[in-house]
Design a protein around this motif. Structure first.
Motif, PDB file in Angstrom:
ATOM      1  N   VAL A  11       0.560  -1.371  -0.034  1.00 17.92           N
ATOM      2  CA  VAL A  11       0.488  -0.176   0.093  1.00 17.92           C
ATOM      3  C   VAL A  11       0.948   1.233   0.562  1.00 17.92           C
ATOM      4  O   VAL A  11       1.759   1.079   0.422  1.00 17.92           O
ATOM      5  CB  VAL A  11      -0.845   0.217   1.613  1.00 17.92           C
ATOM      6  CG1 VAL A  11      -2.081   1.420   1.035  1.00 17.92           C
ATOM      7  CG2 VAL A  11      -1.769  -1.371   0.939  1.00 17.92           C
TER       8      VAL A  11
ATOM      9  N   ILE B 297       0.759   5.005  -0.045  1.00 16.49           N
ATOM     10  CA  ILE B 297      -0.267   6.585   0.672  1.00 16.49           C
ATOM     11  C   ILE B 297       0.897   8.055  -0.413  1.00 16.49           C
ATOM     12  O   ILE B 297       1.928   7.702   0.290  1.00 16.49           O
ATOM     13  CB  ILE B 297      -0.927   6.250   2.185  1.00 16.49           C
ATOM     14  CG1 ILE B 297      -1.641   5.364   1.996  1.00 16.49           C
ATOM     15  CG2 ILE B 297      -1.405   8.003   2.549  1.00 16.49           C
ATOM     16  CD1 ILE B 297      -1.810   5.346   3.973  1.00 16.49           C
TER      17      ILE B 297
ATOM     18  N   TRP C 290       5.365   5.655   1.832  1.00 18.11           N
ATOM     19  CA  TRP C 290       5.082   6.809   1.953  1.00 18.11           C
ATOM     20  C   TRP C 290       5.436   7.501   0.491  1.00 18.11           C
ATOM     21  O   TRP C 290       6.878   7.943  -0.364  1.00 18.11           O
ATOM     22  CB  TRP C 290       5.683   6.992   2.954  1.00 18.11           C
ATOM     23  CG  TRP C 290       5.197   8.756   3.026  1.00 18.11           C
ATOM     24  CD1 TRP C 290       3.960   9.546   2.610  1.00 18.11           C
ATOM     25  CD2 TRP C 290       6.502   9.762   3.292  1.00 18.11           C
ATOM     26  NE1 TRP C 290       3.606  10.886   2.894  1.00 18.11           N
ATOM     27  CE2 TRP C 290       5.690  10.764   3.740  1.00 18.11           C
ATOM     28  CE3 TRP C 290       7.206   9.860   3.885  1.00 18.11           C
ATOM     29  CZ2 TRP C 290       6.054  11.782   4.434  1.00 18.11           C
ATOM     30  CZ3 TRP C 290       7.954  10.803   4.068  1.00 18.11           C
ATOM     31  CH2 TRP C 290       7.822  11.956   4.065  1.00 18.11           C
TER      32      TRP C 290
ATOM     33  N   VAL D  15       0.073   7.150   7.292  1.00 18.28           N
ATOM     34  CA  VAL D  15       1.263   6.099   6.187  1.00 18.28           C
ATOM     35  C   VAL D  15       1.659   4.655   7.522  1.00 18.28           C
ATOM     36  O   VAL D  15       1.949   3.958   7.261  1.00 18.28           O
ATOM     37  CB  VAL D  15       2.138   7.041   6.200  1.00 18.28           C
ATOM     38  CG1 VAL D  15       3.643   6.551   5.716  1.00 18.28           C
ATOM     39  CG2 VAL D  15       1.328   8.120   4.737  1.00 18.28           C
TER      40      VAL D  15
ATOM     41  N   ALA E 105       0.971   1.973   5.653  1.00 18.34           N
ATOM     42  CA  ALA E 105       1.259   2.645   4.059  1.00 18.34           C
ATOM     43  C   ALA E 105       2.670   1.656   4.657  1.00 18.34           C
ATOM     44  O   ALA E 105       3.152   1.023   5.695  1.00 18.34           O
ATOM     45  CB  ALA E 105       1.572   3.214   4.017  1.00 18.34           C
TER      46      ALA E 105
END
Length: 259
Positions: A160, A162, A181, A174, A178
């Protein structure tokens, strides 16, 4: 994995604006893979952001599914998906499916959203920066739950990403959710906000070294200073219809010279 253990990676963002024929985008992503990029991103908007704002444009996630078939090795994703544009459970299932199509190469990039024209013309509530971040915060756990419940499961734990730099809310998300980042700003800004992210990580029990730092390509003369600050993923954006790779070529040459 710490930043010192990660290799530096170069991404290209193929901005799907002013491409009057999808073949132009298909050719660009194949050229990018042949050139040796690590990641190909698009973006999640419904209209161009530059030039003729009502010009030619294509949708993000259907394009990512095509890229999943058209490419073989590079990672793919959106930089970034608008968090409020899709039901989060549906988005997670779309991501799971694209991950399978690609053989486990998807990055799920997501942010709070910002372009009011997208919201207004497609019937989404624009709200405020605060309300959009609140919605993103509500959606991220649902996305995680739906990915975990998927059958068959994703091919890997989908990273993921962000994007954003809000020091109180975005960086907290985050730290909580996340793997990557994506930061905006100059070296001083990225360095300062990375330290704030580390504080959020300490508060929620996340190892800050587990989150890869990403930003836009600053040029070969400045890139090493960003690497020294912990950045290991650089993205070069290029618009249609030409998809000029001259800057990308320079960045790839710089990456390869690092050994």
């Amino acid at each position: 994995m710490t930043s010192s253990e990660r290799r530096v990676r170069i991404a290209v963002q193929l901005q799907p604006e002013h491409a009057h024929d999808y073949a132009l985008i298909r050719d660009a992503v194949l050229r990018a893979e042949d050139a040796g990029v690590d990641v190909a991103f698009n973006w999640d908007h419904f209209y161009p952001l530059n030039g003729d704002l009502d010009g030619e444009h294509f949708e993000c996630w259907t394009m990512l599914a095509a890229w999943a078939e058209q490419t073989e090795q590079i990672e793919i994703g959106a930089l970034v998906t608008g968090g409020g544009y899709r039901n989060p459970d549906l988005l997670a299932d779309m991501a799971r499916t694209v991950d399978h199509i690609s053989g486990g190469r998807l990055i799920l990039g997501i942010g709070a959203g910002w372009n009011q024209k997208d919201y207004d013309n497609f019937g989404y509530e624009f709200g405020t920066p605060g309300s959009r971040l609140k919605l993103l915060g509500e959606y991220l756990p649902r996305i995680e739950h739906r990915l975990a419940a998927g059958n068959p499961a994703p091919r890997r734990d989908i990273p993921v990403l962000i994007g954003g730099g809000g020091e109180k809310k975005t960086l907290r998300l985050v730290a909580q959710h996340a793997n990557i980042w994506h930061a905006f700003g100059d070296l001083e800004t990225v360095t300062r906000k990375s330290a704030i992210l580390a504080e959020h990580c300490a508060a929620v029990g996340t190892d800050p070294a587990s989150i890869e730092r990403s930003t836009s390509w600053p040029g070969a003369e400045a890139a090493q200073s960003f690497v020294d600050a912990g950045v290991t993923l650089f993205t070069i954006g290029t618009p249609g219809p030409d998809y000029d790779f001259s800057t990308l070529t320079d960045a790839l040459a710089w990456r390869d010279a690092q050994g």
